[in-house]
Design an enzyme around this catalytic site. Sequence first.
Site, PDB file in Angstrom:
ATOM      1  CB  THR A   1      78.349 -41.624 -66.383  1.00  0.00           C
ATOM      2  OG1 THR A   1      77.161 -42.334 -66.078  1.00  0.00           O
ATOM      3  CG2 THR A   1      78.538 -41.567 -67.883  1.00  0.00           C
TER       4      THR A   1
ATOM      5  CG  ASP B   1      72.724 -39.317 -71.490  1.00  0.00           C
ATOM      6  OD1 ASP B   1      72.582 -40.118 -70.539  1.00  0.00           O
ATOM      7  OD2 ASP B   1      73.612 -38.448 -71.521  1.00  0.00           O
TER       8      ASP B   1
HETATM    9  N1  ASP Z   1      73.771 -40.089 -68.143  1.00  0.00           N
HETATM   10  C1  ASP Z   1      73.734 -41.346 -67.464  1.00  0.00           C
HETATM   11  C2  ASP Z   1      72.374 -41.969 -67.612  1.00  0.00           C
HETATM   12  O1  ASP Z   1      71.383 -41.271 -67.494  1.00  0.00           O
HETATM   13  C3  ASP Z   1      74.026 -41.251 -66.004  1.00  0.00           C
HETATM   14  C4  ASP Z   1      75.276 -40.481 -65.637  1.00  0.00           C
HETATM   15  O2  ASP Z   1      75.767 -39.674 -66.404  1.00  0.00           O
HETATM   16  O3  ASP Z   1      75.803 -40.716 -64.536  1.00  0.00           O
HETATM   17  O4  ASP Z   1      72.303 -43.164 -67.807  1.00  0.00           O
END
Ligand code: ASP
Length: 318
Positions: free
Chosen positions: A184, A215
């Site tokens: 991400t 999130d």
């Molecule tokens: N926070 C992101 C999600 O849960 C995933 C990530 O940060 O890689 O969609």
Amino acid sequence: MTSHSTATNMALAIHGGAGTIRPQDMTAEAEAAYTGGLRHALETGWHVLRSGGAAVDAVEQTVRALEDNPLFNAGRGAVFTSQATHEMDAAIMSGKDLRAGCVAAVGGIKNPITLARRVMDDGTHVLLCGAGAEEFARESGIEFAPPEYFYDDFRHRQLLDARRDDAVRLDHASGTAADKKFGTVGAVACDRGGNLAAATSTGGMTNKRFGRIGDTPLIGAGTYANETCAVSCTGHGEFFIRAVAAYDVACLMKYRGLDLHEACEQTVNQTLREMGGEGGLIAVDRAGNIALPFNSEGMYRASVSEKQEAVVKIYRES
Ligand code: ASP
């Protein structure tokens, strides 16, 4: 890097995901590729700020650069859902006026962060999802890309592995040690005028149920900016949502009087850690201080400010 002066300093911090990122799992080539991708994105945003550009433009341009890089789980490199499709989430927020734009579970959009920016600039709504967001994209002349653009053999193998194990996986935690990819992406910035902005973009989790929203596009959870600080998170989204993690940092500063580092430490290494929420965040305040805390083994991260040379890091420093 740590300073608590009150004068404004331009600053930019970025992340490319947090998780089980260890030197022993990386080849020199992979390390160089990630470092190069982060450096390129940092330079892109820093150029915007140094040219007198707004924080919100800097974070959008920085995240676009990361979305275009297939190494990261956003835009081109987005992971697969359980249906072997891509559903991407993104959000952008301008701190000085609390404007925000978010998109969730969108497919086929080349740069979801720019669609989020369009939602913000339009101003009618804050969060659009799925088919409605895609129709808004078409009406707004946003660039689409065909399925092949998002197809990646590695990502597809991740999906098959996760399906075989009947698991929903954080990009950070999946695959064998040798072929892990993380990612991400996010950026936070403080511009010459002391204005703050945050942007985050993701493909979410491998083999996630279609329709699952993390999130990232939720204001206050994965992304937040006000006049105090700008925050972009990465990690197991369900925990960041329940901790209202990004807003928690802002609240600890505003209502408890903690400084940026103290607030970030509390959110990441106390609140989230105690919940079992693995991940990290990047944050800046209006004095241009930068914090990059994480409770996982590593976090792809980079930062630069008027008082600090550009730094790119991957692993935990002990
Ligand atoms: N926070 C992101 C999600 O849960 C995933 C990530 O940060 O890689 O969609």
